[in-house]
Design an enzyme around this catalytic site. Sequence first.
Site, PDB file in Angstrom:
ATOM      1  NE  ARG A 189      -1.147   1.237  12.753  1.00 22.98           N
ATOM      2  CZ  ARG A 189      -0.263   0.347  12.392  1.00 22.98           C
ATOM      3  NH1 ARG A 189       0.974   0.386  12.882  1.00 22.98           N
ATOM      4  NH2 ARG A 189      -0.564  -0.597  11.528  1.00 22.98           N
ATOM      5  CG  ASP A 246      -4.153   0.841  11.640  1.00 21.55           C
ATOM      6  OD1 ASP A 246      -4.388   0.800  12.860  1.00 21.55           O
ATOM      7  OD2 ASP A 246      -3.469  -0.017  11.058  1.00 21.55           O
ATOM      8  CG  ASP A 255      -2.063  -0.992   1.096  1.00 26.43           C
ATOM      9  OD1 ASP A 255      -1.823  -2.087   0.544  1.00 26.43           O
ATOM     10  OD2 ASP A 255      -3.173  -0.687   1.548  1.00 26.43           O
ATOM     11  CB  SER A 294      -2.296  -7.068   4.993  1.00 25.91           C
ATOM     12  OG  SER A 294      -3.349  -7.012   5.941  1.00 25.91           O
TER      13      SER A 294
END
Length: 422
Positions: free
Chosen positions: A102, A131, A23, A187
């Site tokens: 994050r 996210d 990505d 993923s």
Amino acid sequence: MSAMKEMNVSKGTVVLAYSGGLDTSCILAWLIEQGYNVITYMANIGQEEDFEAAKKKALTIGASKVVIDDVRAQFVKDFIWPAVSAGLIYESRYLLGTSLARPCISQGLVHVAQQEKAQLISHGATGKGNDQIRFELSCYALWPQVKVLAPWRIESFTKRFQGRQDLIQYAESHGIPVPVTPKKPWSMDANLMHISYESGVLEDPAKPAPDGIFHLTADPQHAPEKPCKLQINFEHGMPLSLKNLTEGGPVETDPLQMLTTLNQIGGRHGVGRTDIVENRFIGLKSRGVYETPGGTILHVAHTDLETFCLDREVLRLKTFLRDKMADYVYNGFWFSPECEFVRESIALSQRYVTGWVQVELYKGSVRVLARNSPTTLYNQNLVSMDQHGDFQPNDATGFINTHAIRLREFQRFKTQLEEGQV
């Protein structure tokens, strides 16, 4: 890729949270195509990554600069350890490995953006996931003036890229090497706390995760026949030291090394695999497969010591606050005032959570063997069935009578209801 560099006419400088994966590699190329000057930011949070290769890839695609930031020690000390102390677990099963990473990454992202005088921050989180919220709310909290480019919510981007197959084709046409093929499209996101797997064949919750998908943990059926015993010391709720009672070796006291060692030992014994369907903040249910060996061991040990030390009512209040904080962290509110309030309240409850817990790891399980604390409310003499101590048998009479009245009245009402008298 040199043509891309020439197109930096400049819509401004963007700092892109870059992983080197499918990505963000495609997003990097796309942002350059749109005329942005792109600086890529890579946070080392313990993932197995060839950072030099990723840096070379980003520069080849057209990034003007690549920042590699080692935040592993900070990640453990400022995010994972407080989560362990708080006992954070989302919906009773998920230990929040990605959710904790994050805000840590966002801190570094904002710092670099301010340092480089960038106007924008960008990320590769999808429009259906959590996210995007975690990154953006963290960045806005840390830097209210920031502007965020979220390609997966930009119409021109989503029209061009309908999904992962379009990204793969784009990468191939632009000479971007990515470790994903159409045959294995799930993923993977890794850090010191865990590895998570999602998408692709994992999107069907009726099908088991493919054999061989796991990286951190051994299959519990093939784990060692001999169990491993560990002793973990805590001080005010925070992990303090680790001792391997079975294999010996030095006592670990450095937080980063403690977690690394626990991941290695726990992984070897098949600890910490979870396959769940969870509730995303945006309203969707999603399937996630997780490996959290060290975090699972710490959670089990801390929960046991906490119950041993805390007053019953304080423990219940703390458990309520724990669940609230788990929601806040999962939903991206680490830097919010409500999360700060709950975090500090939970920290107050941990004043007396000091002592050690011994656990045994065996074929995927973590079993508590023993615990000890200088600040426990456990009173062996008082609870002993062999002596009265300060507790007299009649001390329980009032308690029993009070609840007996309540139970008798409930049964009377229930009988009347069944007989149609009410």
